[in-house]
Design an enzyme around this catalytic site. Structure first.
Site, mmCIF file in Angstrom:
data_model
loop_
_atom_site.group_PDB
_atom_site.id
_atom_site.type_symbol
_atom_site.label_atom_id
_atom_site.label_comp_id
_atom_site.label_asym_id
_atom_site.label_seq_id
_atom_site.Cartn_x
_atom_site.Cartn_y
_atom_site.Cartn_z
ATOM 1 N N ILE A 129 44.332 59.665 70.860
ATOM 2 C CA ILE A 129 44.159 59.584 72.320
ATOM 3 C C ILE A 129 44.325 60.981 72.920
ATOM 4 O O ILE A 129 45.349 61.617 72.700
ATOM 5 C CB ILE A 129 45.188 58.640 72.974
ATOM 6 C CG1 ILE A 129 45.274 57.311 72.213
ATOM 7 C CG2 ILE A 129 44.840 58.389 74.424
ATOM 8 C CD1 ILE A 129 46.334 56.368 72.764
ATOM 9 N N GLY A 180 53.368 51.397 55.325
ATOM 10 C CA GLY A 180 53.347 52.841 55.504
ATOM 11 C C GLY A 180 53.387 53.277 56.953
ATOM 12 O O GLY A 180 53.169 54.434 57.273
ATOM 13 N N GLU A 183 58.337 55.666 58.203
ATOM 14 C CA GLU A 183 58.725 56.576 57.128
ATOM 15 C C GLU A 183 59.786 55.901 56.257
ATOM 16 O O GLU A 183 60.405 54.925 56.664
ATOM 17 C CB GLU A 183 59.333 57.863 57.706
ATOM 18 C CG GLU A 183 58.729 58.313 58.997
ATOM 19 C CD GLU A 183 57.668 59.367 58.793
ATOM 20 O OE1 GLU A 183 57.801 60.164 57.850
ATOM 21 O OE2 GLU A 183 56.698 59.385 59.574
ATOM 22 N N ASP A 194 60.639 60.412 67.629
ATOM 23 C CA ASP A 194 59.201 60.693 67.618
ATOM 24 C C ASP A 194 58.640 60.602 69.043
ATOM 25 O O ASP A 194 57.920 61.495 69.500
ATOM 26 C CB ASP A 194 58.510 59.690 66.682
ATOM 27 C CG ASP A 194 57.004 59.873 66.653
ATOM 28 O OD1 ASP A 194 56.552 60.812 65.990
ATOM 29 O OD2 ASP A 194 56.295 59.078 67.296
ATOM 30 N N LYS A 198 57.140 63.775 71.544
ATOM 31 C CA LYS A 198 55.840 63.668 72.215
ATOM 32 C C LYS A 198 56.009 63.778 73.731
ATOM 33 O O LYS A 198 55.196 64.411 74.413
ATOM 34 C CB LYS A 198 55.184 62.334 71.851
ATOM 35 C CG LYS A 198 54.729 62.278 70.390
ATOM 36 C CD LYS A 198 54.348 60.867 69.972
ATOM 37 C CE LYS A 198 53.829 60.841 68.540
ATOM 38 N NZ LYS A 198 53.703 59.460 68.014
ATOM 39 N N GLY A 296 48.233 57.157 61.862
ATOM 40 C CA GLY A 296 47.387 56.818 60.727
ATOM 41 C C GLY A 296 46.574 58.019 60.307
ATOM 42 O O GLY A 296 46.333 58.936 61.086
#
Lengths: 407, 407
Positions: A129, A180, A183, A194, A198, A296
Site C-alpha cells: 500500500i 509464516g 516470526e 512493528d 511503521k 508477504g
C-alpha cells in the site's frame, strides 16, 4: 540511469520475491548483479546462478557498476551498517527495514542531504500500500488531520482468526506461525513494535515531525484473554491492533499503538486476515481508505520494485513538511478512554484515572473502564506489562476536541 | 516558484471550494490573483473582493505575474480553449474537466512537451482519491492487470438509495438532484459518460494507451427498472455502475462502462452513497482498494490543491508507460456474460449471443442471460438504447482467461 544494476542484501522471503518480481517486469530495465547473504550454502526456494551469491558486502559496496542498493536483511544493525555505507558512497538505496529506519530517521535524512544520495522505503510501511509516497506527495498540505490503521498483518491475522473465525487465541497464534505470518519470535508483531516503527515513519511523512519510538505508548495483544474477547463480542465490536497519529488541535498531535474496540461502522472493521488498512483523514476530503496486502514475499517485493522504478526516475523523498511553518508538537497530555482488564494487579488503585466510568469484578476477570491521560499510561507502562493485564482503547475519545462518532 | 499566483477560471461549486481550501492551507504559499467567470454579477456563496472577479480571460492569460492557471469551468469547449492557450504560453495548468481531457489527451500530452508546460488533472478522476498519481508513479511497472471501480458519485448515490434504502429509482434520482449530486441534466452521470471519461484518463496512466471515448462501450442506469432491482435482490447482489480496464492477456486489454451485479464479497459492494472506490489489481500485490469521496466541492478542491502543491514542486506526469516496449492493445473481441431485460424489442433474436444461458418471459419483463462479444454489443449499441431495455454485466467473466471468482 540506462540500466539499473542492483546489489541486493538479504535473500530470504522478501529477497527472493524481489528476484521473482524483477524477472516479471519487462520495462524495469533492472537486473540484480550481486546478492549478499550471511550463509552462501543455505538452501533456497529460488533456483539461482551461484556466481550471483556472495557473503562479502564489499563485493557490492565496491563494485562501480552497481548503481542501486536494495536492502532487505532482517537484522537492524546490519541494515544500518549497509545503508549508511551505501549512502556515504552516494549510492541510491531502497530499504525495507522499518526498525532500522524508524530508529535512525533523522540521521538518514541528514545523510541523504549530505551525500546527495536518495533512500526510499515505501515497502517498510504497509507493504504494497503506497502510504508513504501518498503522504509525502499527495497529502502534502495542511489539511491532514489523522492517519490511523492496521499496520501489522500478523497480529491482524491472529485477531481475525479469533473474532471472525471463533478460534482460541493460542490456536490462532500457532496457525499464524505455521503459515509464516508471525516470526519465530512473534513479539515484534504481537507486542506492537512493528506497528510502532511503521507509525514513526508515517508520522514524519504525515506531519513532518520525528518522534522517537521509545516516547510512544505501545501496547500489543499478547495478554488478550477470553474475558476480553467475550466483552468485545457482547458489545458487537472487534478488537484490533491500531496505530494512529492524530492532530488534537492546530498546534499538537498525539500518537500511540494500542488494541482498540472497533465498531462495525468503521472502515478498519472489515480489514481481516493478514490485510492492512489505513484511513487518512483530512479537512475537506474527510476520510480516505487504502486497503491491501501489507506483508508477504511478493506484495512487499512489488513495493520494493515501485521504489526501484521511482529511483530510476530520480524520485526522492523531500521531507517537505519538515520545513513547514509551525509544525505541530507531539503531546501525550491527552485523555483517553480505556478498558483495562486485570486479575491480581490492583489496577484501579495503581492508575491515576481521571474518571472511572465502569468497574466490573468477577471470578472470570475484573475490568475497569475510565478516562486517563496518555502520559500516565506511558509513565506506568511497566505495570501494564503484567501478564494478568490487558489494555484496550475506545476509539476517538479525546476530551479536548470534537470527535465524530463515525469513521 | 516563490509564491504561487493563481488565475482561476470558474467560480461555481468547485471554484468556491478551491478558494476556501487555499485559505485554510498555511503552507501552500499560494493565492488567487484573479478569477474569471461568465457572469460577474452572479450571487455567490463565498464573500469575495469584487476586484478579484473578471469576465475577461485576457486579464488572467496576459498577466505576467500569474504563474499558475487553475481551470474548473463546466463547458468542455471553454475548458479546451483556456487550457490550450495557457499551455502555449508555458503556464502550468491544473484542470478538473474530465470530458475535455478525455477527448483531447493525445494533443494535450503533445502540447505539454512542445511548450514545456505541465498539466495536472488528478481531480478529474475520483475527486479526492489519488488514482492518477498512483497509477503514474507507484504502479509504474508491468505488474498492473486491472483497474476497476465506481467512478461516479451521483449514479452511485442513486443506486445506493435503491439498493441500500429501498427507494424507488425515480425518487432516488429526484433526491440526488435535490442534493446537488446530479446535474440538472443528469445524463452525463446517469448514462455513464462521466465514468467513461474518467476511465479513458485512468487507462492512459494505467497502461500507457489512449482509447477514444467513442470506441468504448458505455451503458448507464437510466433504464433500470423494478424487475431488474427485484432480480438483483433475489440473487443477493447489488447493481452498481462499474468502469473497468482489464488486461485479458499479455498483449491485450479491454475496457467498458456498464452496470454490473456486484456480489457481497467484492470490495466495491460496500462503496455506498456518493463515494467512489477503485480496485487496482496486479501481479504480486493482488488487489488494492482505494476509497473516498469522489465528488463535491471541498473533496474536489482538496485534490486540486494537491495538484497545485505538486506543480509548485515541479511535478509533472511523465506518461512513462506510453514509452514502454509492446504496450498492450485495446480489444473488444472478448466474451462477456450479460443480463439483458427487454419488453417489446425482440432482444434474443436481434443480438448475436454466443450462448444463451437463461431466458425468462413474463408479464413483468423478459430477460435473457447469455454470453456475447463486447464488439457485438458496441455494434448494436443503438438497439440497446431502447427504453424497454436494461443491460447488466456479470463480473469477471472472460472466456479466454482464468478469473478468480472473488475480488
Amino acid at each position: 540511469m540506462k540500466e539499473i544494476k542492483i546489489g541486493l542484501f538479504g535473500f530470504g522471503v522478501v529477497g527472493q520475491g524481489i528476484y521473482k518480481v524483477i524477472g516479471k517486469s519487462r520495462n524495469a530495465h533492472a537486473k540484480i548483479k550481486k546478492i549478499c547473504v550471511r550463509d552462501v550454502n543455505k538452501k533456497r526456494e529460488v533456483d539461482i546462478d551461484p556466481v550471483l551469491i556472495t557473503d562479502d558486502p564489499s563485493e557490492i559496496l565496491s563494485d562501480p557498476e552497481i548503481n542501486m542498493l536494495v536492502e532487505v536483511v532482517d537484522n537492524p544493525q546490519a541494515s544500518y551498517s549497509i545503508v549508511t555505507q551505501a549512502l556515504k558512497r552516494g549510492l541510491p538505496v531502497v530499504s525495507g527495514n522499518k526498525a532500522m529506519i524508524a530508529r535512525h530517521l533523522p540521521e538518514l535524512i541528514e545523510m541523504q542531504r549530505r551525500y546527495n544520495a536518495p533512500l526510499l522505503y515505501d515497502a517498510s510501511s504497509c507493504g504494497s500500500i503506497p502510504v508513504i509516497r501518498n503522504l509525502e506527495e499527495y497529502y502534502d498540505n495542511d489539511l491532514l488531520l489523522e492517519v490511523k490503521g492496521i499496520l501489522n498483518g500478523s497480529s491482524n491475522y491472529i485477531l481475525s482468526r479469533v473474532f471472525d473465525h471463533n478460534e482460541p487465541y493460542a490456536k490462532a497464534l500457532a496457525r499464524a506461525q505455521q503459515l509464516g505470518f508471525a516470526e519465530s519470535d512473534p513479539s515484534f508483531d504481537i507486542e506492537g513494535f512493528d506497528s510502532l516503527f511503521k507509525l514513526i515513519i508515517i508520522t514524519i511523512h504525515a506531519l513532518g515531525v520525528y518522534v522517537k519510538p521509545e516516547d510512544v505508548f505501545t501496547y500489543g495483544i499478547s495478554t488478550l484473554g477470553e474475558s476480553d474477547i467475550r466483552y468485545a463480542r457482547e458489545k458487537g465490536v472487534k478488537i484490533k491492533l491500531v496505530a494512529q497519529v492524530v492532530k488534537v488541535n492546530d498546534d499538537n498531535f498525539t500518537m500511540f499503538v494500542m488494541p482498540e474496540f472497533v465498531y462495525p461502522s468503521r472502515y478498519i472493521y472489515s480489514v481481516d486476515d493478514e490485510y492492512n488498512g489505513v484511513v487518512i483523514r483530512g479537512e475537506c476530503y474527510d476520510r480516505q481508505f487504502m486497503f491491501g496486502k501489507g506483508a508477504g514475499s511478493l506484495p512487499t517485493a512489488s513495493s520494493i520494485l515501485s521504489d526501484i522504478m521511482a529511483l530510476r526516475h530520480n524520485y526522492r523523498y523531500e521531507y517537505k513538511k519538515m520545513g513547514y511553518l509551525n509544525p505541530p508538537s507531539y503531546t501525550s497530555d491527552i485523555e483517553l478512554k480505556v478498558y483495562i482488564r486485570y486479575k491480581e494487579t490492583p489496577v484501579p488503585g495503581l492508575l491515576p484515572f481521571r474518571q472511572i466510568i465502569e468497574q466490573h469484578i468477577s471470578q472470570n476477570g475484573n475490568y475497569v473502564i475510565g478516562s486517563i491521560l496518555l502520559k500516565d499510561l506511558i509513565k506506568l507502562r511497566p505495570i501494564l506489562s503484567a501478564p494478568d493485564i490487558f489494555v484496550c482503547n475506545f476509539p476517538t475519545f479525546f476530551a479536548d476536541r470534537d470527535t465524530s462518532p463515525e469513521e
